[in-house]
Design an enzyme around this catalytic site. Sequence first.
Site: not given
Ligand code: AR6
Length: 171
Positions: A25, A33, A35, A121
């Site tokens: 973010n 997630g 991050d 997210v």
């Molecule tokens: N390895 C690979 N993919 C993953 C992992 C992992 N360990 N964990 C989750 N995913 P998101 P965004 C997938 O929410 O939508 C955070 O709080 C997940 O299933 O991580 O860009 C940041 O700080 C999904 O398919 O990222 C921001 O505030 C994908 O990664 C916000 O979330 C992205 O999900 C960013 O949201």
Amino acid sequence: MTVIRTELGDITSKHYADAIVNAANESLLGGGGVDGAIHRAAGPDLLTECRKLNGCKTGQAKITKAYRLPCDYVIHTVGPVWHGGIHGEAELLAGCYKHSLELATEHGIRSIAFPSISTGVYSYPVQQAAEIAVQTVRKVIEEYPDAFDEILWVLFDERTKLVYDGGLQKN
Ligand code: AR6
């Protein structure tokens, strides 16, 4: 020749590439997630370095070391929050891929692993996100044909993987 492919898995769990991309973010100070997973696996020194970066605008990217992660660098990019698609989301998401890859070329990074930016997210529809991701990566490879050995997406769930694989099969 650059290999483009997907793999099912946790992007922090093993060596996938020289650099992994974080779906961060604008604060770059961690979150949930992928991050959260990246900061947990890298250890607290990653946050210390991130604090010095003064955040990152949506669609842009910044680079740090990877600390305890099994790669050399983390490229932090900030995907757009989905607000229906009429607020420049597509251009911003394309910017994430473009700027991450440009930063990689500047650091001699020859392999890079992306998560599915914005589709967790931030609620970006997976199908549309995958199309932009694939198109943008292909465009950058045309521009830098000798820069990368491999560009991959490490996808956390089977459904997302199927959508990206579908996007890669289209010409
Ligand atoms: N390895 C690979 N993919 C993953 C992992 C992992 N360990 N964990 C989750 N995913 P998101 P965004 C997938 O929410 O939508 C955070 O709080 C997940 O299933 O991580 O860009 C940041 O700080 C999904 O398919 O990222 C921001 O505030 C994908 O990664 C916000 O979330 C992205 O999900 C960013 O949201």
